[in-house]
Write an enzyme that holds these catalytic residues in place. Sequence first.
Site, short mmCIF file in Angstrom:
data_model
loop_
_atom_site.label_atom_id
_atom_site.label_comp_id
_atom_site.label_asym_id
_atom_site.label_seq_id
_atom_site.Cartn_x
_atom_site.Cartn_y
_atom_site.Cartn_z
N CYS A 92 0.81 -1.22 0.00
CA CYS A 92 0.00 0.00 0.00
C CYS A 92 0.84 1.27 0.00
O CYS A 92 0.35 2.34 -0.37
CB CYS A 92 -0.93 0.03 1.21
N HIS A 352 -8.78 3.73 -2.84
CA HIS A 352 -7.44 3.28 -2.46
C HIS A 352 -6.90 2.31 -3.52
O HIS A 352 -6.88 1.10 -3.31
CB HIS A 352 -7.53 2.61 -1.08
N CYS A 382 -0.69 3.20 6.35
CA CYS A 382 -0.46 1.87 6.90
C CYS A 382 -0.22 0.93 5.73
O CYS A 382 -0.65 1.21 4.61
CB CYS A 382 -1.64 1.40 7.75
N GLY A 384 -0.02 -3.29 4.49
CA GLY A 384 -0.25 -4.68 4.79
C GLY A 384 1.04 -5.42 5.10
O GLY A 384 2.11 -5.07 4.61
#
Length: 395
Positions: A92, A352, A382, A384
Site C-alpha cells: 500500500c 485506495h 499503513c 499490509g
Amino acid sequence: MSIRDVYIVDAVRTPIGKFGGALSSVRPDDLAAHVVRSLVDRTPDLDPARIDDVYFGDANGAGEDNRDVARMAVLLAGLPASVPGVTVNRLCGSGLEAVIQAARAIALGDASVAVAGGVESMSRAPWVLQKPERAFPAGHQQLHSTTLGWRMTNPRLPAEWTVALGEGAELVADKHAISREAQDAFALASHQKAAEAWAKGLYDGEVVPYEGVDLVRDECIRDSTSTEALARLKPSFRRDGGTVTPGNASPLNDGAAALLLVDEDGLRETGREPLARIRASAVTGIEPQLFGLGPVEAVRRALEKSGRGFGDLTTFELNEAFAAQSLGCLAEWPELDPAVVNPRGGAIAIGHPLGASGARLAGAVAHQLAAAGSGTGLAALCIGVGQGLALVLER
C-alpha cells in the site's frame, strides 16, 4: 558531499475509479503512461530527455502491470527511450516509496530531475495459477485472486500474522475500543469532505481525466450517504459483534498518480515555482496483524527528523484503509489536531488503488501547501504485512 534540496514542482492523478467501474477498461500501464504524459505536458519548458529516472509504485504486478510498469509507462507516454524507469513495491505504500526513492536520488546527486508515482488496476488484477509440484497433475488446480490480500501464504508464518486485512482492522478497533458508530461517523465525514472539495473545485488543478473515459470525479464518493445508510450495512469480517463494514472501509479501486521532483538546477529548467519541498521521511515495522497502526511510529520519526511537531502541521493526508485503523492512529497521536487530517476527504470516499495511493497523498499535500502559501504537511500510510511510511513536506 552536500545533500541537495528536493522540490515537488507538480503533481497529477487520475480520477479514482471503482472496482469494475469506469477505468476498468484501461490497462494499468496505460493509466501510468497517462499521468506521466500529463505531468510532462504541464511543464513545457522542461526537455523530457532531462528526466534522469522514473520511479513507480505498484503493489500487485501480476497482470498487465508486469515487467517493470514504470519503464512501460515511459515508452507508452512517448518519452525518449533514453529515460529509464524502475518499479518499486511496498504494497500500500508503494507510491509513496517511489516518491521517497526519487527524492533520495536527487538529494544525493544521482539525479536532478525525476518523476515518481504509482498505479494500480484492482479491476484488472488477474487470477494466477501456481505451477504444480510435479508434471501433469490429474486433479483440479486452484486459481488465486491477486486483487487484494494474502494468497499463496507461506505456512511457516504464524496464523495470527496472516489474518484478513479487515480482521486486522477489527483488532485495532478492539485495542482502542473504537465503536461501530465512531467508524461510521468517520466514514461519513470522509464522503462529505470529498464531495465538498470537488464541488468547490479544489481538485481541478490536480486531477487529469483519462481521454475517452467518462469519469471526471472520483467514482466512489457517495454524496447522499448518511448515518442511517451506513448503520444498515452488515459487518464484513466478524458476523457477531463486528464493526468493520463496506461503508467504513476503503473500496477496491483503479487509478494512477505522478509527481515531478527536481533539485535547484532542475527547478530553474522548469521555469516554475515549486509546490513544496521534501523535508524528511521514515519507515517502520509492526506486527503484521496490527498493520493499521503502522503509521504511528513512522509519523513520529519523520516529524523528529524534520525538526517539526504535530502542532506545526498545516495538513496531514492519512490513508484511510479502514476507519478503525485511522481512528486507532489518531488515538495514539493526542497532540494532533484532527481538523488538519484529510481536509478534502480520504480513501474511504476517494478510493485506495494500492500502488497509486501514496503518490496521491504526497501530491495532495503538496497542492494543499501551495494553496495555503506556507506550512508543513505530512503524508502517511499503513501497509499490509505490518509497516508504516511517512513523508514530511514544507513550503
